[in-house]
Write a protein that holds these residues in place. Structure first.
Motif, PDB file in Angstrom:
ATOM      1  N   LEU A  39      -2.332  13.991   9.923  1.00 33.39           N
ATOM      2  CA  LEU A  39      -3.188  13.151   8.789  1.00 33.39           C
ATOM      3  C   LEU A  39      -2.796  11.573   8.897  1.00 33.39           C
ATOM      4  N   ALA A  40      -3.439  10.817   9.586  1.00 36.74           N
ATOM      5  CA  ALA A  40      -3.309   9.184   9.485  1.00 36.74           C
ATOM      6  C   ALA A  40      -2.871   8.818   8.146  1.00 36.74           C
ATOM      7  N   PRO A  41      -2.060   7.904   7.947  1.00 31.27           N
ATOM      8  CA  PRO A  41      -2.054   7.224   6.526  1.00 31.27           C
ATOM      9  C   PRO A  41      -3.196   6.450   6.111  1.00 31.27           C
ATOM     10  N   LEU A  42      -3.242   6.037   5.124  1.00 28.29           N
ATOM     11  CA  LEU A  42      -4.056   4.899   4.392  1.00 28.29           C
ATOM     12  C   LEU A  42      -3.569   3.676   4.659  1.00 28.29           C
ATOM     13  N   THR A  43      -4.077   2.592   5.435  1.00 29.35           N
ATOM     14  CA  THR A  43      -3.341   1.294   5.530  1.00 29.35           C
ATOM     15  C   THR A  43      -4.034   0.306   4.557  1.00 29.35           C
ATOM     16  N   PHE A  44      -3.351  -0.458   3.649  1.00 29.06           N
ATOM     17  CA  PHE A  44      -3.855  -1.161   2.776  1.00 29.06           C
ATOM     18  C   PHE A  44      -3.662  -2.937   3.043  1.00 29.06           C
ATOM     19  N   SER A  45      -4.526  -3.723   2.943  1.00 27.53           N
ATOM     20  CA  SER A  45      -4.281  -4.841   3.275  1.00 27.53           C
ATOM     21  C   SER A  45      -4.931  -5.774   2.208  1.00 27.53           C
ATOM     22  N   ALA A  46      -4.223  -7.120   2.114  1.00 29.79           N
ATOM     23  CA  ALA A  46      -4.752  -8.231   1.202  1.00 29.79           C
ATOM     24  C   ALA A  46      -5.787  -8.951   2.157  1.00 29.79           C
ATOM     25  N   SER A  47      -6.916  -9.185   1.534  1.00 32.78           N
ATOM     26  CA  SER A  47      -8.006  -9.912   2.369  1.00 32.78           C
ATOM     27  C   SER A  47      -8.590 -10.966   1.680  1.00 32.78           C
TER      28      SER A  47
ATOM     29  N   LEU B 146      -9.778  23.536  -9.600  1.00 33.71           N
ATOM     30  CA  LEU B 146     -11.140  23.552  -9.215  1.00 33.71           C
ATOM     31  C   LEU B 146     -11.022  23.329  -7.565  1.00 33.71           C
ATOM     32  N   GLY B 147     -10.076  23.145  -6.955  1.00 33.89           N
ATOM     33  CA  GLY B 147     -10.099  22.866  -5.369  1.00 33.89           C
ATOM     34  C   GLY B 147      -8.890  22.425  -5.092  1.00 33.89           C
ATOM     35  N   ILE B 148      -8.889  21.978  -3.862  1.00 32.89           N
ATOM     36  CA  ILE B 148      -7.741  21.319  -3.206  1.00 32.89           C
ATOM     37  C   ILE B 148      -7.921  19.881  -2.909  1.00 32.89           C
ATOM     38  N   ALA B 149      -6.989  18.946  -3.293  1.00 31.38           N
ATOM     39  CA  ALA B 149      -7.452  17.663  -3.244  1.00 31.38           C
ATOM     40  C   ALA B 149      -6.881  16.838  -2.130  1.00 31.38           C
ATOM     41  N   LEU B 150      -7.471  16.280  -1.396  1.00 37.00           N
ATOM     42  CA  LEU B 150      -7.105  15.252  -0.275  1.00 37.00           C
ATOM     43  C   LEU B 150      -6.651  13.783  -0.714  1.00 37.00           C
ATOM     44  N   ILE B 151      -5.658  13.533  -1.119  1.00 35.40           N
ATOM     45  CA  ILE B 151      -5.510  12.096  -1.484  1.00 35.40           C
ATOM     46  C   ILE B 151      -4.084  11.618  -0.979  1.00 35.40           C
ATOM     47  N   PRO B 152      -4.004  10.136  -1.420  1.00 32.32           N
ATOM     48  CA  PRO B 152      -2.637   9.825  -1.076  1.00 32.32           C
ATOM     49  C   PRO B 152      -1.455  10.441  -2.236  1.00 32.32           C
ATOM     50  N   THR B 153      -0.238  10.794  -1.486  1.00 36.71           N
ATOM     51  CA  THR B 153       0.446  11.704  -2.376  1.00 36.71           C
ATOM     52  C   THR B 153       1.376  10.765  -3.377  1.00 36.71           C
ATOM     53  N   ALA B 154       1.201   9.440  -3.008  1.00 34.75           N
ATOM     54  CA  ALA B 154       1.968   8.451  -3.760  1.00 34.75           C
ATOM     55  C   ALA B 154       1.355   8.390  -5.430  1.00 34.75           C
ATOM     56  N   ILE B 155       0.182   8.723  -5.458  1.00 35.56           N
ATOM     57  CA  ILE B 155      -0.378   8.520  -6.717  1.00 35.56           C
ATOM     58  C   ILE B 155      -0.227   9.875  -7.380  1.00 35.56           C
ATOM     59  N   VAL B 156       0.296  10.905  -7.068  1.00 38.43           N
ATOM     60  CA  VAL B 156       0.332  11.991  -7.846  1.00 38.43           C
ATOM     61  C   VAL B 156       2.079  12.278  -7.904  1.00 38.43           C
ATOM     62  N   GLU B 157       2.819  11.521  -7.671  1.00 37.82           N
ATOM     63  CA  GLU B 157       4.286  12.088  -7.736  1.00 37.82           C
ATOM     64  C   GLU B 157       4.664  12.743  -8.797  1.00 37.82           C
ATOM     65  N   ASP B 158       4.388  11.840  -9.987  1.00 38.80           N
ATOM     66  CA  ASP B 158       4.668  12.473 -11.318  1.00 38.80           C
ATOM     67  C   ASP B 158       4.044  13.824 -11.454  1.00 38.80           C
ATOM     68  N   ASP B 159       2.826  14.112 -11.012  1.00 36.83           N
ATOM     69  CA  ASP B 159       2.186  15.524 -11.316  1.00 36.83           C
ATOM     70  C   ASP B 159       2.948  16.362 -10.334  1.00 36.83           C
ATOM     71  N   MET B 160       3.497  15.901  -9.092  1.00 40.15           N
ATOM     72  CA  MET B 160       4.162  17.171  -8.362  1.00 40.15           C
ATOM     73  C   MET B 160       5.592  17.405  -8.868  1.00 40.15           C
TER      74      MET B 160
END
Length: 305
Positions: free
Chosen positions: A262-270, A234-248
């Motif tokens: 594209l800059a990566p998404l940086t996650f933190s614990a807050s 249905l379109g092109i998805a812009l998402i973190p590639t780590a969450i679709v490794e199995d699908d790829m």
């Protein structure tokens, strides 16, 4: 003799500004909170709290007691963490999580916490970073794994991981053999996270150009929906590639080659600074190890002095 329960109750009433907030934090009732405060005031012989409109504020004597209360609660938490066994870490930790973490290492975190601290329960809420930030500052959750770091007074942050983002699509769209430009991508609907998220803003900024056609942007708060839409072509998805490794890996999706950086998404614990954050900091230690690809085999190291 004044007990720790009354002192802890007083500390959380002052910190949260309400009897109701303290009751929720301590998993008890407002009458129980009122009873503990009344008992503490009888024992010290002075008024400790006063109501100001909707807020509960400490009196001058209450402010003096708060200094010692924070020290006592902090020392008790440190003592239990250092000399107590793992089962002594008990209670409920309210955790807010961005959905990318849900699709990567959150299940491992839950297993590791259950193993390391069998009497510590996790109450998990999944939401976008902006909403989780508000809930953290309102002290409705104790810990958040979010796009960060968060900038606000009294907020502690610890970097967890970076996830590259990329354009992915179903092979049925026939886009996998050449390097694509923005003009090529703009011919298709773009699927990504919901409004007020970093990926959504990335898409808007990339395609907000006068030489491009108006973008057809499908935004969803559900990553599972985003992935399903992409798999269905249905379109092109812009998402973190780590969450679709199995699908790829299975060929349901493919990572598209583009000329974009594209800059990566940086996650933190807050989490909010508080005298009683030992449980939070222990869970953060486990999360940081898992996010870096480590394996937790036992409880994390003892608290540092």
């Amino acid at each position: 003799m004044t007990d720790f329960k009354a002192i802890e109750t007083f500390m959380w009433v002052v910190t949260l500004g309400s009897f109701r907030g303290a009751a929720q934090k301590l998993n008890t009732t407002q009458p129980a909170i009122s009873q503990r405060i009344a008992q503490l005031e009888r024992e010290v012989g002075v008024k400790l709290l006063q109501r100001d409109r909707r807020m509960v504020l400490p009196t001058p004597s209450g402010r003096q007691l708060m200094v010692y209360a924070e020290k006592l609660i902090g020392l008790r938490s440190e003592m239990l963490a250092v000399v107590g066994d793992r089962s002594a870490m008990r209670g409920v930790l309210r955790l807010g999580v961005a959905e990318t973490i849900v699709h990567t290492w959150l299940p491992q975190l839950i297993k590791s916490v259950n193993h390391a601290y069998p009497n510590l329960s996790l109450e998990i809420e999944v939401d976008i970073t902006s909403n989780l930030r508000n809930r953290l500052l309102a002290q409705e959750i104790e810990l958040a794994f979010v796009l960060g770091p968060l900038t606000a007074p009294m907020v502690n942050n610890r970097a967890l991981c970076d996830y590259p983002v990329g354009f992915t699509a179903s092979p049925s769209l026939g886009l996998g053999k050449q390097e694509l430009t923005l003009h090529d991508l703009a011919k298709f609907p773009i699927i990504t996270f919901s409004r007020r998220t970093q990926p959504y803003e990335i898409v808007r900024s990339l395609f907000n150009r006068p030489d491009l056609p108006p973008i057809r942007l499908h935004a969803s708060a559900s990553l599972a929906t985003v992935i399903h839409m992409a798999i269905e072509g249905l379109g092109i998805a812009l998402i973190p590639t780590a969450i679709v490794e199995d699908d790829m890996a299975s060929g349901r999706l493919q990572l598209l080659s583009t000329n974009l950086q594209l800059a990566p998404l940086t996650f933190s614990a807050s989490w909010l600074a508080s005298p009683d954050t030992v449980a939070v900091e222990r869970v953060v230690e486990i999360a940081a190890s898992l996010a870096r690809g480590g394996v937790i085999v036992d409880a994390p190291p003892q608290a540092r002095h």
